[in-house]
Design an enzyme around this catalytic site. Structure first.
Site, PDB file in Angstrom:
ATOM      1  N   TYR A  51       5.005  15.168  -0.625  1.00  0.00           N
ATOM      2  CA  TYR A  51       4.790  15.406   0.799  1.00  0.00           C
ATOM      3  C   TYR A  51       6.067  15.052   1.551  1.00  0.00           C
ATOM      4  CZ  TYR A  51       2.559  15.671   5.342  1.00  0.00           C
ATOM      5  OH  TYR A  51       2.239  16.048   6.625  1.00  0.00           O
ATOM      6  N   GLN A  97      -4.823  17.899   5.440  1.00  0.00           N
ATOM      7  CA  GLN A  97      -5.215  19.130   4.757  1.00  0.00           C
ATOM      8  C   GLN A  97      -4.283  19.451   3.598  1.00  0.00           C
ATOM      9  OE1 GLN A  97      -4.298  18.806   7.927  1.00  0.00           O
ATOM     10  NE2 GLN A  97      -3.080  20.518   8.685  1.00  0.00           N
ATOM     11  N   ASN A 118       2.269  10.439   8.162  1.00  0.00           N
ATOM     12  CA  ASN A 118       1.679   9.705   9.284  1.00  0.00           C
ATOM     13  C   ASN A 118       0.363   9.042   8.870  1.00  0.00           C
ATOM     14  OD1 ASN A 118      -0.252  11.753   9.245  1.00  0.00           O
ATOM     15  ND2 ASN A 118       0.594  12.826  11.007  1.00  0.00           N
ATOM     16  N   SER A 148       8.074   2.126   9.054  1.00  0.00           N
ATOM     17  CA  SER A 148       9.347   1.677   8.502  1.00  0.00           C
ATOM     18  C   SER A 148       9.620   0.227   8.894  1.00  0.00           C
ATOM     19  CB  SER A 148      10.489   2.551   9.013  1.00  0.00           C
ATOM     20  OG  SER A 148      10.323   3.883   8.582  1.00  0.00           O
ATOM     21  N   GLN A 197      16.111   1.424  11.974  1.00  0.00           N
ATOM     22  CA  GLN A 197      14.720   1.541  11.545  1.00  0.00           C
ATOM     23  C   GLN A 197      13.769   1.666  12.729  1.00  0.00           C
ATOM     24  OE1 GLN A 197      13.932   2.042   8.167  1.00  0.00           O
ATOM     25  NE2 GLN A 197      16.135   2.267   8.452  1.00  0.00           N
ATOM     26  N   HIS A 251      12.653   5.145  13.891  1.00  0.00           N
ATOM     27  CA  HIS A 251      11.767   5.990  13.083  1.00  0.00           C
ATOM     28  C   HIS A 251      10.472   6.321  13.813  1.00  0.00           C
ATOM     29  CE1 HIS A 251      13.409   6.917   9.170  1.00  0.00           C
ATOM     30  NE2 HIS A 251      13.917   5.712   9.073  1.00  0.00           N
ATOM     31  N   GLU A 283      10.329  -3.791   3.605  1.00  0.00           N
ATOM     32  CA  GLU A 283      10.691  -2.542   2.937  1.00  0.00           C
ATOM     33  C   GLU A 283      12.195  -2.538   2.630  1.00  0.00           C
ATOM     34  OE1 GLU A 283      10.421   2.261   3.926  1.00  0.00           O
ATOM     35  OE2 GLU A 283      10.361   0.786   5.544  1.00  0.00           O
ATOM     36  N   HIS A 284      13.011  -2.809   3.637  1.00  0.00           N
ATOM     37  CA  HIS A 284      14.467  -2.913   3.475  1.00  0.00           C
ATOM     38  C   HIS A 284      14.881  -4.332   3.836  1.00  0.00           C
ATOM     39  CE1 HIS A 284      13.559   1.237   4.957  1.00  0.00           C
ATOM     40  NE2 HIS A 284      14.300   1.573   3.922  1.00  0.00           N
ATOM     41  N   ASP A 326      19.164   4.963   2.539  1.00  0.00           N
ATOM     42  CA  ASP A 326      18.293   6.019   3.036  1.00  0.00           C
ATOM     43  C   ASP A 326      18.751   7.396   2.581  1.00  0.00           C
ATOM     44  OD1 ASP A 326      16.399   4.570   4.356  1.00  0.00           O
ATOM     45  OD2 ASP A 326      17.246   4.841   6.361  1.00  0.00           O
ATOM     46  N   HIS A 353     -19.917  -2.330 -32.348  1.00  0.00           N
ATOM     47  CA  HIS A 353     -18.499  -2.466 -32.682  1.00  0.00           C
ATOM     48  C   HIS A 353     -18.346  -3.046 -34.095  1.00  0.00           C
ATOM     49  CE1 HIS A 353     -18.013  -1.784 -28.424  1.00  0.00           C
ATOM     50  NE2 HIS A 353     -16.702  -1.907 -28.481  1.00  0.00           N
TER      51      HIS A 353
END
Length: 428
Positions: free
Chosen positions: A126, A187, A210, A233, A255, A258, A323-324, A357, A416
């Site tokens: 995506y 979708q 999103n 972000s 950042q 974003h 994240e960073h 990035d 078993h």
């Protein structure tokens, strides 16, 4: 930016937990469930309806023609195309080091055991549209899949009234993507997870989006695999008195621009630096093209935490699990072993986060919202699966039969035990 000082570490930790807590909007979840159900029921027709109602684009065919892709590649600015090609090569070289190899072990007499590593057959990536185009996300998603040996990589991206971004299409060509569909939102996730008349079902869906995309990925997990639930972000910076406040401010805003929910956190033991960075952020915001977005992010989720020692700085940043993470301290590499939780680490004043990035090679699809405590960046490992295998000869089974039967009986699983006994291997 707000400077937080004279608070206990426990109080700051509580603020950090609240700031990074992942939340799920029930209204979004309900809407996403409706969209998924409609796509499962009506297939392509549902995709066309949502393209018209949600994206404002009327489409008869979602598949992007190869001639359009080639045209976008050929007409793209030469400098941009060359930058994408070089970035792609850097990403490929880096991710080639991540490939796992099959192995076989014969150290126990009569026993062969091993793991077969095999790529996924088909994956969907995506690529967001919306407020910005992200050709870099195309490269970061597709190249590790190709390195892993995935047979077919399918890309979905929201349709645009004036056509898809040429740089996104060019990046898809460079990355070797097999098919591109103009579908966005929940979708698109539903179409990839369940398939439609024209969109094939995939084994895994990767890539950020999103809140609706994130909720859809959460909903279809189990039907297909996903990489992660991506949140806003984030950037965290550890800096001392020698750091450049102008550069720190620029990195924080890189950042914050974003989206309005992006998080920007600086932790320092220097009050003058904290004050200088706060002022520099305000000055730089005035000329930032995405000022409106960054302004909201800084006001709501931008913090400078002032503590006394570097040990406290590192302890707090491990709580943030950003994240960073930039380490702009003296001898930054000496602190790497003490970082327990982060998606990607950037060492030293010349290693600005946007290098990761776009260009350097490490992946930019990273865990957010504190999930770096238990998850990793997107990599080749996300597109490979491991199949175990085992072979015993008769003598080896005779040797181990009693132990296996004893364990089966302890667990109350007589079937078993009988499966072992049926081979006439029980030692009298």
């Amino acid at each position: 930016m707000q400077i937080i000082q004279n608070e206990s570490l426990s109080a700051i930790k509580n603020k950090i937990r609240q700031a990074t807590e992942q939340t799920v909007d029930p209204v979004v979840v309900e809407r996403v469930d409706q969209i998924i159900a409609k796509v499962r029921e009506n297939g392509d027709q549902a995709l066309k309806d949502y393209s018209q109602s949600l994206d404002g684009v009327s489409l008869d065919d979602f598949l992007v023609d190869q001639a359009i892709i080639d045209q976008a590649y050929n007409q793209l600015d030469v400098g941009v195309r060359q930058a994408l090609q070089t970035a792609a090569e850097n990403i490929k070289i880096f991710h080639q080091r991540e490939r796992a190899e099959s192995f076989e072990d014969r150290t126990v007499a009569g026993v062969v055991r091993g793991t077969k590593v095999t790529p996924l057959a088909r994956v969907g990536i995506y690529v967001p549209g919306g407020t910005a185009a992200y050709p870099s996300s195309v490269l970061m998603n597709a190249i590790p899949a190709k390195v892993a040996g995935v047979q077919e990589v399918i890309m979905v991206t929201p349709p645009q009234a004036d056509g898809l971004n040429p740089a996104v299409l060019a990046a898809a060509k460079i990355a070797g993507i097999d098919r591109i569909y103009q579908i966005g939102g929940a979708q698109a996730v539903a179409a990839l997870a369940y398939g439609t008349e024209t969109v094939p079902q995939v084994d895994k869906i990767t890539g950020p989006g999103n809140a609706y995309v994130a909720a859809a990925k959460r909903a279809v997990y189990g039907q297909v695999d996903i990489d992660m639930i991506a949140g806003p972000s984030e950037i965290g910076i550890l800096a001392d008195e020698d750091a450049d406040p102008q550069a720190l401010a620029a990195d924080l805003l890189s950042q914050a621009e974003h989206d309005v929910n992006a998080r920007a956190i600086l932790i320092t033991n220097s009050l003058p630096l904290a004050q200088d960075v706060s002022q520099a952020v305000e000055r730089q915001l005035l000329t930032l093209p995405r000022q409106k977005i960054a302004r909201q992010a800084i006001d709501h989720n931008g913090f400078i935490y002032l503590v006394e020692t570097i040990d406290e700085m590192i302890a707090l940043m491990n709580e943030v699990a950003p994240e960073h993470l930039e380490i702009q301290l003296k001898n930054p590499a000496s602190y790497l072993d003490r970082i327990e939780n982060a998606g990607s680490v950037f060492l030293g004043k010349y290693t600005s986060e946007p290098l990761g990035d776009y260009f350097a090679g490490p992946n930019h699809i990273l865990p957010t919202g504190g999930t770096a405590r238990f998850s990793s960046p997107l990599g080749v490992w996300d597109f490979q699966k491991h199949i175990q295998y085992l072979s015993y000869d008769q003598l080896a089974l005779q040797r181990d039969a009693d132990a296996v039967i004893a364990l089966a009986n302890v667990e109350g699983l007589e079937g078993h035990a009988r499966a072992i006994e049926s081979r006439g291997t029980v030692n009298d």
